[in-house]
Design an enzyme around this catalytic site. Structure first.
Site, mmCIF file in Angstrom:
data_model
loop_
_atom_site.group_PDB
_atom_site.id
_atom_site.type_symbol
_atom_site.label_atom_id
_atom_site.label_comp_id
_atom_site.label_asym_id
_atom_site.label_seq_id
_atom_site.Cartn_x
_atom_site.Cartn_y
_atom_site.Cartn_z
ATOM 1 N N ASP A 78 87.888 86.875 89.000
ATOM 2 C CA ASP A 78 86.542 86.801 89.170
ATOM 3 C C ASP A 78 85.900 86.700 87.800
ATOM 4 O O ASP A 78 86.006 87.683 86.540
ATOM 5 C CB ASP A 78 85.933 87.831 89.734
ATOM 6 C CG ASP A 78 84.319 87.745 90.304
ATOM 7 O OD1 ASP A 78 84.409 86.771 90.998
ATOM 8 O OD2 ASP A 78 83.630 88.727 89.749
ATOM 9 N N GLU A 124 105.982 90.376 84.119
ATOM 10 C CA GLU A 124 106.806 91.444 84.423
ATOM 11 C C GLU A 124 107.228 91.461 85.915
ATOM 12 O O GLU A 124 108.331 91.855 86.128
ATOM 13 C CB GLU A 124 105.936 92.783 84.199
ATOM 14 C CG GLU A 124 105.705 93.107 82.842
ATOM 15 C CD GLU A 124 104.649 94.423 82.640
ATOM 16 O OE1 GLU A 124 104.371 95.154 83.735
ATOM 17 O OE2 GLU A 124 103.978 94.490 81.665
HETATM 18 C C1 GLC Z 1 81.973 85.363 91.085
HETATM 19 C C2 GLC Z 1 82.014 85.514 92.515
HETATM 20 C C3 GLC Z 1 80.753 85.476 93.224
HETATM 21 C C4 GLC Z 1 80.234 87.071 92.782
HETATM 22 C C5 GLC Z 1 80.313 87.251 91.143
HETATM 23 C C6 GLC Z 1 80.050 88.390 90.760
HETATM 24 O O1 GLC Z 1 81.376 84.182 90.639
HETATM 25 O O2 GLC Z 1 82.743 84.294 93.066
HETATM 26 O O3 GLC Z 1 80.794 85.447 94.566
HETATM 27 O O4 GLC Z 1 78.807 87.206 93.310
HETATM 28 O O5 GLC Z 1 81.449 86.557 90.582
HETATM 29 O O6 GLC Z 1 81.210 89.164 91.046
#
Ligand code: GLC
Length: 571
Positions: free
Chosen positions: A210, A265
């Site tokens: 993310d 790993e």
């Molecule tokens: C990313 C995710 C989104 C989330 C953001 C914060 O863009 O796809 O859904 O709100 O990160 O974690």
């Protein structure tokens, strides 16, 4: 075999695979609380196997206050009770693997929830041992009443949040309840790499990272330079500012390689990481390391802004092929849980959706399919912003409604509820998403649920779903489509209407070629296939029906039809 083709037979599974994204809250609810759960996903695995999906990516289901529906984690090692238990999670992995599929987990490494025990400790006092697990700074002089510098969050506005308890500011790249971790403290990096190892050990075959582009911020805390541009995907950050010190930092590129070493790993099977990162393709490739030793894959969101026309798609493929030539590998993304449904850009035309499926499954690159897009589900416009569950809707409450369609067309979604409706499985109570006795689903059903659902479309060989299934299976069964190199060429017809490329696979035993013709027009076009007629083992597959045909002198490609001409040279 010559050296150009020698990579073909060696492609690792994660370059050949197809990925389906499940937003667990919205996929299938077994226990009847109106919220999707892991047990519900288990119940629907046969569907995904039938569809021909090879890898499933699950958006976060870990313990969380759910302020951003799981992208705010308070315990990385447990499952949120509304989604199930660790036992069910183990079962889910086993059931996925038993079907020969792989599972990708969502890792939110950049930040935690403000309810995570680390942050509760961190904010409690300036000298708490967890204080510098996060980024705390004094406000600007003389009296500290202004944020420490001009840095903006990814959503615009200062990303600094004042905390009166200790009279300092903490940094959040996204929303204030998602404080960023401080990777400059070694204990933080170690702890988060332990989270990564934990889930790989538990059986994850891959990880989606993310907002990975935000992990490192510049240690100088110098102001970001101003920019003349309001906001643009090619100028990450934006809002009249260049996110020089807050995104795509050189230290994050270096961390990508460190992370890859951790992922490597684990073997048998090999694992992979795909980064959610923003910027032009040349910049994003840096995440993959100079020799492909960084992140295995990165999302390339340029595809979300590419007009649905043959010349524009040709340019897209040309760009991705040149920037992500072997040993790199592109990805093709047309929707996710943050974006308008792909039908929005396709003018709600199922014929275009069927062509897009053919493109995604025949081009060189990993296709990511967002749940429901295989049904050609339209964007759900009818979700009132005032009642939105998505925290972004409130954050952007000031944006006039009139502007929303314009933003949507550019791939920007303010109320993400609109793309997160419960999956429509069948006509009837809750569209089969939740058991009949359920009082209400967490988001209202999609208005098209009675007609655009899995049951209806399974029966119809001309449906969008049938096309996805056809193309997914064709790709799996064809070494050229799943592993071959790609060459663009001019179709023997109008290049403004038809995009053409060839995929070529070769190893010691097999040589297969796939010629792909995609008709991006609403008129029939005629292809001259004269030279193919004399060759044996040639079959033409269409995205529109199951029957294959042998080549004739002239092949008529119908409006929005794709033809894949497969040639097995050993036949
Ligand atoms: C990313 C995710 C989104 C989330 C953001 C914060 O863009 O796809 O859904 O709100 O990160 O974690």
């Amino acid at each position: 075999m010559n050296s150009i083709n020698s990579h073909c037979d060696a492609l690792p599974w994660w370059k050949r695979t197809t990925v389906y994204q499940i937003y667990p809250r919205s996929f299938a609810d077994r226990d009847g609380d109106g919220i999707g759960d892991l047990a519900g996903i288990i119940d629907r695995l046969d569907y995904l196997e039938w569809l021909g999906i090879e890898t499933i990516w699950l958006s976060p289901f870990f313990t969380s206050p759910q302020a951003d529906f799981g992208y705010d984690i308070s315990d990385h090692f447990n499952v949120a009770p509304e989604y199930g238990s660790l036992e069910e999670c183990r079962r889910l992995f086993d059931e996925i693997h038993a079907r020969g599929m792989k599972v990708v987990l969502d890792m939110v490494l950049n930040h935690t929830s403000d309810q995570h025990p680390w942050f509760l400790e961190s904010r409690s006092s300036r000298d708490n041992p967890y204080r510098d697990f996060y980024m705390w700074r004094d406000g600007r002089k003389p009296n500290g009443a202004a944020p420490p510098n001009n840095w903006q969050s990814m959503l615009g506005g200062s990303g600094w949040n004042y905390d009166p308890q200790t009279d300092q500011w903490y940094w959040s790249s996204f929303l204030p309840f998602q404080p960023d971790l401080n990777y400059r403290r070694p204990a933080v990096k170690r702890a988060m790499l332990d989270v990564v190892r934990h889930w790989l050990r538990a059986g994850a075959d891959g990880l989606r990272l993310d907002i990975f582009n935000a992990i490192y911020k510049d240690a100088s805390f110098a102001d970001n330079p101003r920019s003349l541009r309001f906001v643009s995907e090619d100028n990450p950050g934006g809002f009249f500012q260049r996110a020089l010190h807050t995104q795509n930092h050189p230290d994050t590129f270096a961390f990508a390689r460190e992370l890859r070493a951790v992922v490597d790993e684990f073997e048998d099977p090999q694992r992979f990481v795909v980064g959610e990162v923003f910027g032009p393709p040349e910049l994003l490739r840096q995440y993959c390391g100079p020799s492909g030793d960084g992140l295995n894959l990165v999302f390339l969101f340029k595809s979300l802004r590419t007009p649905f026309r043959a010349p524009a798609f040709r340019e897209l493929v040309r760009a991705f092929e040149s920037v992500f030539a072997e040993p790199f590998h592109p990805t093709y993304v047309f929707g996710n849980h943050d974006r308008p449904r792909h039908m929005e850009r396709l003018g709600d035309d199922p014929r275009r959706a069927r062509l897009l499926a053919a493109f995604q499954m025949t081009v060189r690159g990993v296709p990511f399919i967002y749940y429901g897009d295989e049904l050609g589900l339209s964007h759900h416009h009818g979700m009132p912003r005032e009642a939105a569950r998505d925290p972004m809707a409130a954050r952007f409450g000031f944006i006039p409604k009139l502007l929303l369609p314009w933003l949507r067309r550019r791939g920007i979604l303010i109320n993400r509820d609109e793309c997160r409706s419960p999956m429509p499985w069948q006509d009837g109570p809750h569209a089969g998403f939740a058991p009949p006795g359920t009082s209400a689903t967490w988001l209202p059903l999609h208005p098209q649920s009675a007609t655009k659902n899995v049951a209806v479309q399974t029966e119809d060989s001309g449906s969008v779903l049938s096309t996805y299934r056809r193309m997914l299976h064709l790709r799996r069964s064809s070494p050229a489509l799943s592993s071959g190199r790609l060459e663009l060429f001019d179709a023997p017809t109008d290049p403004k209407k038809v995009l053409a490329y060839r995929r070529i696979y070769e190893d010691a035993n097999v040589r297969e070629t796939a010629e792909v013709f995609l008709n991006f027009s609403d008129q029939n076009v005629r292809l001259d296939l004269g030279n193919l007629r004399s060759l044996g083992g040639v079959r033409i597959h269409s995205n529109l029906h199951d029957e294959t045909s042998a080549p004739a002198q002239h092949h008529v490609l119908r409006a929005w039809e794709a033809a894949v001409i497969l040639r097995d040279h050993c036949a």
